[in-house]
Design a protein around this motif. Structure first.
Motif, PDB file in Angstrom:
ATOM      1  N   ASN A   1     -44.718 -14.605  -4.649  1.00 22.87           N
ATOM      2  CA  ASN A   1     -45.951 -13.976  -4.163  1.00 22.87           C
ATOM      3  C   ASN A   1     -46.518 -14.823  -3.025  1.00 22.87           C
ATOM      4  O   ASN A   1     -45.892 -15.794  -2.596  1.00 22.87           O
ATOM      5  CB  ASN A   1     -46.952 -13.770  -5.307  1.00 22.87           C
ATOM      6  CG  ASN A   1     -47.453 -15.054  -5.913  1.00 22.87           C
ATOM      7  OD1 ASN A   1     -47.222 -16.152  -5.393  1.00 22.87           O
ATOM      8  ND2 ASN A   1     -48.144 -14.947  -7.034  1.00 22.87           N
ATOM      9  N   SER A   2     -47.688 -14.495  -2.573  1.00 23.23           N
ATOM     10  CA  SER A   2     -48.282 -15.199  -1.428  1.00 23.23           C
ATOM     11  C   SER A   2     -48.593 -16.661  -1.720  1.00 23.23           C
ATOM     12  O   SER A   2     -48.728 -17.462  -0.806  1.00 23.23           O
ATOM     13  CB  SER A   2     -49.555 -14.476  -0.968  1.00 23.23           C
ATOM     14  OG  SER A   2     -50.506 -14.460  -2.023  1.00 23.23           O
ATOM     15  N   GLN A   3     -48.659 -17.006  -3.032  1.00 20.22           N
ATOM     16  CA  GLN A   3     -48.941 -18.396  -3.413  1.00 20.22           C
ATOM     17  C   GLN A   3     -47.667 -19.168  -3.730  1.00 20.22           C
ATOM     18  O   GLN A   3     -47.717 -20.316  -4.158  1.00 20.22           O
ATOM     19  CB  GLN A   3     -49.884 -18.423  -4.611  1.00 20.22           C
ATOM     20  CG  GLN A   3     -51.228 -17.801  -4.290  1.00 20.22           C
ATOM     21  CD  GLN A   3     -51.945 -17.291  -5.524  1.00 20.22           C
ATOM     22  OE1 GLN A   3     -51.357 -17.138  -6.576  1.00 20.22           O
ATOM     23  NE2 GLN A   3     -53.229 -17.009  -5.372  1.00 20.22           N
ATOM     24  N   GLY A   4     -46.510 -18.551  -3.542  1.00 23.94           N
ATOM     25  CA  GLY A   4     -45.235 -19.218  -3.771  1.00 23.94           C
ATOM     26  C   GLY A   4     -44.748 -19.174  -5.214  1.00 23.94           C
ATOM     27  O   GLY A   4     -43.779 -19.835  -5.560  1.00 23.94           O
ATOM     28  N   ILE A   5     -45.401 -18.404  -6.063  1.00 27.03           N
ATOM     29  CA  ILE A   5     -45.007 -18.305  -7.474  1.00 27.03           C
ATOM     30  C   ILE A   5     -43.870 -17.291  -7.594  1.00 27.03           C
ATOM     31  O   ILE A   5     -43.983 -16.175  -7.080  1.00 27.03           O
ATOM     32  CB  ILE A   5     -46.205 -17.880  -8.348  1.00 27.03           C
ATOM     33  CG1 ILE A   5     -47.304 -18.956  -8.266  1.00 27.03           C
ATOM     34  CG2 ILE A   5     -45.776 -17.643  -9.792  1.00 27.03           C
ATOM     35  CD1 ILE A   5     -48.604 -18.543  -8.912  1.00 27.03           C
ATOM     36  N   PRO A   6     -42.757 -17.676  -8.251  1.00 27.32           N
ATOM     37  CA  PRO A   6     -41.640 -16.732  -8.408  1.00 27.32           C
ATOM     38  C   PRO A   6     -42.058 -15.502  -9.219  1.00 27.32           C
ATOM     39  O   PRO A   6     -42.678 -15.621 -10.270  1.00 27.32           O
ATOM     40  CB  PRO A   6     -40.590 -17.536  -9.175  1.00 27.32           C
ATOM     41  CG  PRO A   6     -40.997 -18.958  -9.069  1.00 27.32           C
ATOM     42  CD  PRO A   6     -42.471 -18.974  -8.858  1.00 27.32           C
ATOM     43  N   ILE A   7     -41.726 -14.321  -8.705  1.00 25.16           N
ATOM     44  CA  ILE A   7     -42.066 -13.076  -9.393  1.00 25.16           C
ATOM     45  C   ILE A   7     -40.844 -12.174  -9.584  1.00 25.16           C
ATOM     46  O   ILE A   7     -40.975 -11.034 -10.020  1.00 25.16           O
ATOM     47  CB  ILE A   7     -43.175 -12.306  -8.646  1.00 25.16           C
ATOM     48  CG1 ILE A   7     -42.743 -11.979  -7.222  1.00 25.16           C
ATOM     49  CG2 ILE A   7     -44.480 -13.079  -8.663  1.00 25.16           C
ATOM     50  CD1 ILE A   7     -43.630 -10.974  -6.524  1.00 25.16           C
ATOM     51  N   ASN A   8     -39.647 -12.682  -9.279  1.00 24.29           N
ATOM     52  CA  ASN A   8     -38.458 -11.845  -9.372  1.00 24.29           C
ATOM     53  C   ASN A   8     -38.217 -11.337 -10.790  1.00 24.29           C
ATOM     54  O   ASN A   8     -37.802 -10.189 -10.988  1.00 24.29           O
ATOM     55  CB  ASN A   8     -37.222 -12.558  -8.830  1.00 24.29           C
ATOM     56  CG  ASN A   8     -37.014 -13.942  -9.375  1.00 24.29           C
ATOM     57  OD1 ASN A   8     -37.954 -14.710  -9.487  1.00 24.29           O
ATOM     58  ND2 ASN A   8     -35.782 -14.270  -9.718  1.00 24.29           N
ATOM     59  N   ALA A   9     -38.486 -12.144 -11.815  1.00 25.03           N
ATOM     60  CA  ALA A   9     -38.280 -11.710 -13.201  1.00 25.03           C
ATOM     61  C   ALA A   9     -39.260 -10.591 -13.564  1.00 25.03           C
ATOM     62  O   ALA A   9     -38.880  -9.601 -14.201  1.00 25.03           O
ATOM     63  CB  ALA A   9     -38.425 -12.876 -14.170  1.00 25.03           C
ATOM     64  N   VAL A  10     -40.505 -10.724 -13.138  1.00 28.95           N
ATOM     65  CA  VAL A  10     -41.515  -9.701 -13.434  1.00 28.95           C
ATOM     66  C   VAL A  10     -41.162  -8.398 -12.714  1.00 28.95           C
ATOM     67  O   VAL A  10     -41.200  -7.313 -13.309  1.00 28.95           O
ATOM     68  CB  VAL A  10     -42.933 -10.174 -13.025  1.00 28.95           C
ATOM     69  CG1 VAL A  10     -43.957  -9.080 -13.200  1.00 28.95           C
ATOM     70  CG2 VAL A  10     -43.315 -11.411 -13.815  1.00 28.95           C
ATOM     71  N   TYR A  11     -40.783  -8.516 -11.475  1.00 22.83           N
ATOM     72  CA  TYR A  11     -40.414  -7.343 -10.678  1.00 22.83           C
ATOM     73  C   TYR A  11     -39.211  -6.626 -11.302  1.00 22.83           C
ATOM     74  O   TYR A  11     -39.222  -5.411 -11.488  1.00 22.83           O
ATOM     75  CB  TYR A  11     -40.111  -7.775  -9.246  1.00 22.83           C
ATOM     76  CG  TYR A  11     -39.656  -6.655  -8.350  1.00 22.83           C
ATOM     77  CD1 TYR A  11     -40.562  -5.757  -7.815  1.00 22.83           C
ATOM     78  CD2 TYR A  11     -38.306  -6.507  -8.038  1.00 22.83           C
ATOM     79  CE1 TYR A  11     -40.138  -4.726  -6.991  1.00 22.83           C
ATOM     80  CE2 TYR A  11     -37.874  -5.474  -7.224  1.00 22.83           C
ATOM     81  CZ  TYR A  11     -38.795  -4.592  -6.702  1.00 22.83           C
ATOM     82  OH  TYR A  11     -38.378  -3.568  -5.899  1.00 22.83           O
ATOM     83  N   GLY A  12     -38.181  -7.380 -11.614  1.00 24.86           N
ATOM     84  CA  GLY A  12     -36.976  -6.794 -12.201  1.00 24.86           C
ATOM     85  C   GLY A  12     -37.240  -6.189 -13.568  1.00 24.86           C
ATOM     86  O   GLY A  12     -36.746  -5.106 -13.888  1.00 24.86           O
ATOM     87  N   TYR A  13     -38.020  -6.886 -14.393  1.00 22.46           N
ATOM     88  CA  TYR A  13     -38.366  -6.404 -15.738  1.00 22.46           C
ATOM     89  C   TYR A  13     -39.108  -5.066 -15.652  1.00 22.46           C
ATOM     90  O   TYR A  13     -38.752  -4.105 -16.331  1.00 22.46           O
ATOM     91  CB  TYR A  13     -39.219  -7.460 -16.444  1.00 22.46           C
ATOM     92  CG  TYR A  13     -39.743  -7.046 -17.786  1.00 22.46           C
ATOM     93  CD1 TYR A  13     -38.976  -7.195 -18.922  1.00 22.46           C
ATOM     94  CD2 TYR A  13     -41.026  -6.517 -17.920  1.00 22.46           C
ATOM     95  CE1 TYR A  13     -39.460  -6.811 -20.167  1.00 22.46           C
ATOM     96  CE2 TYR A  13     -41.516  -6.129 -19.144  1.00 22.46           C
ATOM     97  CZ  TYR A  13     -40.735  -6.288 -20.269  1.00 22.46           C
ATOM     98  OH  TYR A  13     -41.214  -5.908 -21.489  1.00 22.46           O
ATOM     99  N   CYS A  14     -40.115  -5.007 -14.812  1.00 21.89           N
ATOM    100  CA  CYS A  14     -40.896  -3.764 -14.662  1.00 21.89           C
ATOM    101  C   CYS A  14     -40.021  -2.630 -14.146  1.00 21.89           C
ATOM    102  O   CYS A  14     -40.131  -1.494 -14.621  1.00 21.89           O
ATOM    103  CB  CYS A  14     -42.078  -3.993 -13.723  1.00 21.89           C
ATOM    104  SG  CYS A  14     -43.335  -5.076 -14.429  1.00 21.89           S
ATOM    105  N   ASN A  15     -39.143  -2.916 -13.202  1.00 21.40           N
ATOM    106  CA  ASN A  15     -38.251  -1.879 -12.685  1.00 21.40           C
ATOM    107  C   ASN A  15     -37.312  -1.360 -13.769  1.00 21.40           C
ATOM    108  O   ASN A  15     -37.051  -0.152 -13.836  1.00 21.40           O
ATOM    109  CB  ASN A  15     -37.434  -2.391 -11.498  1.00 21.40           C
ATOM    110  CG  ASN A  15     -38.191  -2.273 -10.199  1.00 21.40           C
ATOM    111  OD1 ASN A  15     -39.069  -1.441 -10.063  1.00 21.40           O
ATOM    112  ND2 ASN A  15     -37.852  -3.117  -9.250  1.00 21.40           N
ATOM    113  N   MET A  16     -36.781  -2.236 -14.613  1.00 20.60           N
ATOM    114  CA  MET A  16     -35.881  -1.801 -15.680  1.00 20.60           C
ATOM    115  C   MET A  16     -36.613  -0.903 -16.674  1.00 20.60           C
ATOM    116  O   MET A  16     -36.086   0.133 -17.098  1.00 20.60           O
ATOM    117  CB  MET A  16     -35.243  -3.001 -16.382  1.00 20.60           C
ATOM    118  CG  MET A  16     -34.194  -3.691 -15.532  1.00 20.60           C
ATOM    119  SD  MET A  16     -33.240  -4.933 -16.434  1.00 20.60           S
ATOM    120  CE  MET A  16     -34.389  -6.277 -16.503  1.00 20.60           C
TER     121      MET A  16
END
Length: 82
Positions: free
Chosen positions: A25-40
């Motif tokens: 995100n804009s603060q540099g916090i990894p969000i790939n797991a959240v994004y992928g989880y929500c998409n699944m």
């Protein structure tokens, strides 16, 4: 037809974290797991239109199988001594 989906939440998060390239995100916090989880979850909902979705997660407590196996080993050791 009514249907229910039972989802391994921990497995989904693990899979999403390693399947999706690093996103932050804009603060540099990894969000790939959240994004992928929500998409699944959304893909399951859109494709199958389930009546219910239940997501379960692992706990920090020892799993009953681990406790059961330890009890078996103790019993085997006791039997071998006798």
């Amino acid at each position: 037809m009514k249907n229910l989906f039972l989802i391994d939440g921990s497995g989904f998060i693990f899979r999403a974290f390693y399947a999706i390239p690093l996103l932050t995100n804009s603060q540099g916090i990894p969000i790939n797991a959240v994004y992928g989880y929500c998409n699944m979850i959304l893909n399951i909902y859109e494709k199958f239109k389930p009546e219910q979705i239940i997501v379960v997660f692992d706990t920090k407590k020892k799993h009953f199988v681990v406790i059961f196996i330890k009890n078996i080993k103790v019993t085997e050791q006791t039997l071998q001594k006798n």
